[in-house]
Design an enzyme around this catalytic site. Structure first.
Site, PDB file in Angstrom:
ATOM      1  N   LYS A 128       0.844  -1.206   0.000  1.00  0.00           N
ATOM      2  CA  LYS A 128       0.000   0.000   0.000  1.00  0.00           C
ATOM      3  C   LYS A 128       0.877   1.252   0.000  1.00  0.00           C
ATOM      4  CE  LYS A 128      -0.630  -0.702   4.967  1.00  0.00           C
ATOM      5  NZ  LYS A 128      -1.605  -1.130   5.988  1.00  0.00           N
ATOM      6  N   TYR A 165      14.681  27.845  12.661  1.00  0.00           N
ATOM      7  CA  TYR A 165      13.374  28.412  12.992  1.00  0.00           C
ATOM      8  C   TYR A 165      13.019  28.180  14.461  1.00  0.00           C
ATOM      9  CZ  TYR A 165      12.216  29.008   8.038  1.00  0.00           C
ATOM     10  OH  TYR A 165      12.185  29.386   6.736  1.00  0.00           O
TER      11      TYR A 165
END
Ligand SMILES: *Cc1c(COP(=O)(O)O)cnc(C)c1O
Length: 338
Positions: free
Chosen positions: A35, A255
Site C-alpha cells: 500500500k 526556525y
C-alpha cells in the site's frame, strides 16, 4: 547540477527482507503489502522485488489495476475492500480479492449476480476498533456471504493492535486471538491475521497466510532492531553538506531558535528537509551520519534543509557525504526519535 539529495532503493534488500518474512512463517503463504506505493518505494520496484510473494496486498483500487497492467498475474488483495458499487466491475475484470468489513459492502455484494466470482476476506474487529465486524455478528456476516453466488471463497481475517507489545493491558494480543478463534470456530476457509510484528514475533499466528508490510522495507515494528532480525535497509537517503556555520555560546540555530549552543560549535547545513520526506518533528540529536561518523540534528528541520552538529567531525565541511537513513543510521532510529 540538481540538489545533492538522492534516495536509492535496493531491490535485492527488498527480496532479502521478503525471504526473512517468509522464513518466520515457512508453511504460510505471504501477501507482500504494497500500500501507499510500496510504502513509498514504488510499485514497479515492488513487482520486481516481490516476485516470490504469493500475492500483493494494498488499499488503492487504481494501484491494484496498475499492478495488473504492470504484469502481476498472481493474487491481489484490497485490504480495505471496495469503496463503492462502481468498483465491482473493476474487481471482477482484474480478479482482485478484497476485504469485506461492513454491512454496506455485503449489501452491495447481495446485488451482484453470480457471473462474477470473488475471493473475499471477511474482516473481524477483534479489538482494534478500526475495520471489521464484531465477534458476535461475525458468523451472521459469514453466512450472508456464503449464500451469495458471487462469493467463491471466504478467508477469515483480523488485524492486531499490539502484535509488537503482546502484554499491552488495554488490548492484549491474547485477547484478540481468543476472540478471533472463538468466533471463527468451525467455519470453513483460510485464515489471515499476521502483520509484520506477528510474523516476526509470533510464529503460531501464521495460519495459511501472513501479511508482512513494513519489515519488507527494512524497518521493524518493534520488539527488536532490524539488524537483529537480519533485515536490510531498502532505502538509503543521502545528501551533502551545503553550508557550514561556526557558532558560539548563546547562538541559536534554525526556525524558532529551538537549539541554543552552550559552547563553540561547528554546524553543518544538509540539503534535506521535510519537503524531502524527512520528519519535521525530529528532535535535536536525531541520528545522522556525516562522512561515516555518527552525529545528530540541531534545531528544527526546515523545508529543504536541516542542521547537524559537526563539532566532533573536524574534517567535515561543504560537500561532505550525509546519510539520513540507510544501513547507518537505521530508519528505525530516526523514526523512534521523531
Ligand atoms: C498495513 C497492513 C498490513 C501490514 O502491516 P505492517 O505493520 O506494515 O506489517 C497488514 N494487514 C493489513 C490489514 C494492513 O492494513
Amino acid at each position: 547540477m540538481p540538489r545533492p539529495i538522492v534516495a536509492t532503493i535496493d531491490i535485492s534488500a527488498l527480496q532479502h527482507n521478503l525471504a526473512i518474512a517468509k522464513s518466520h512463517a515457512p508453511h504460510a503463504k505471504a501477501w507482500a503489502v504494497v500500500k501507499a506505493q510500496a510504502y513509498g518505494h514504488g510499485l514497479e520496484r515492488a513487482i520486481r522485488a516481490f516476485a516470490d510473494a504469493d500475492g500483493l496486498a494494498l488499499v488503492e483500487v487504481d494501484y491494484a489495476v496498475r499492478l495488473r497492467e504492470l504484469g502481476w498475474t498472481k493474487p491481489i488483495l484490497l485490504l480495505e475492500g471496495f469503496f463503492d458499487a462502481d468498483d465491482i466491475p473493476v474487481l471482477a475484470q482484474h480478479q482482485l480479492q478484497f476485504a469485506v468489513h461492513c454491512d454496506a459492502q455485503i449489501q452491495i455484494l447481495e446485488s451482484v449476480g453470480a457471473n462474477a466470482q470473488f475471493d473475499v476476506h471477511l474482516k473481524m474487529n477483534s479489538g482494534m476498533n478500526r475495520l471489521g465486524f464484531k465477534p458476535q455478528v461475525y458468523r451472521a456476516a459469514y453466512e450472508r456471504l456464503q449464500k451469495l453466488g458471487c462469493v467463491r471463497s471466504i478467508t477469515m481475517m483480523t488485524h492486531f493492535a499490539n502484535a509488537d507489545d503482546a502484554a499491552n493491558p488495554d488490548m492484549p494480543l491474547a485477547e484478540q486471538i481468543r476472540r478471533f478463534k472463538a468466533a471463527t470456530e468451525g467455519l470453513a476457509g483460510e485464515h489471515s491475521v499476521a502483520n509484520s510484528a506477528a510474523d516476526l514475533l509470533h510464529a503460531e499466528l501464521a495460519y495459511e497466510w501472513v501479511r508482512p508490510g513494513v519489515i519488507l522495507y527494512g524497518a521493524t515494528p518493534g520488539g527488536g532492531t532490524a539488524k537483529e532480525f537480519g533485515l536490510r535497509a531498502a532505502m538509503t537517503l543521502e545528501s551533502k553538506i551545503i553550508g557550514v556555520q561556526d557558532i558560539g555560546p548563546g547562538d541559536a540555530v534554525g526556525y524558532g531558535s529551538r537549539f541554543v549552543a552552550d559552547k563553540p560549535m561547528k554546524i553543518g547545513i544538509v540539503a534535506c528537509g521535510y519537503a524531502d520526506g524527512y520528519p519535521r518533528h525530529a528532535p535535536n540529536n536525531t541520528p545522522v551520519v556525516v562522512d561515516g561518523v555518527r552525529t545528530g540534528t540541531v534545531g528544527r528541520v526546515s523545508m529543504d534543509m536541516l542542521a547537524v552538529d559537526l563539532t566532533h567531525i573536524p574534517h567535515a565541511g561543504i560537500g561532505s557525504h550525509v546519510v539520513l537513513w540507510g544501513d547507518e543510521p537505521p530508519i528505525d532510529e530516526v523514526a523512534f526519535a521523531a
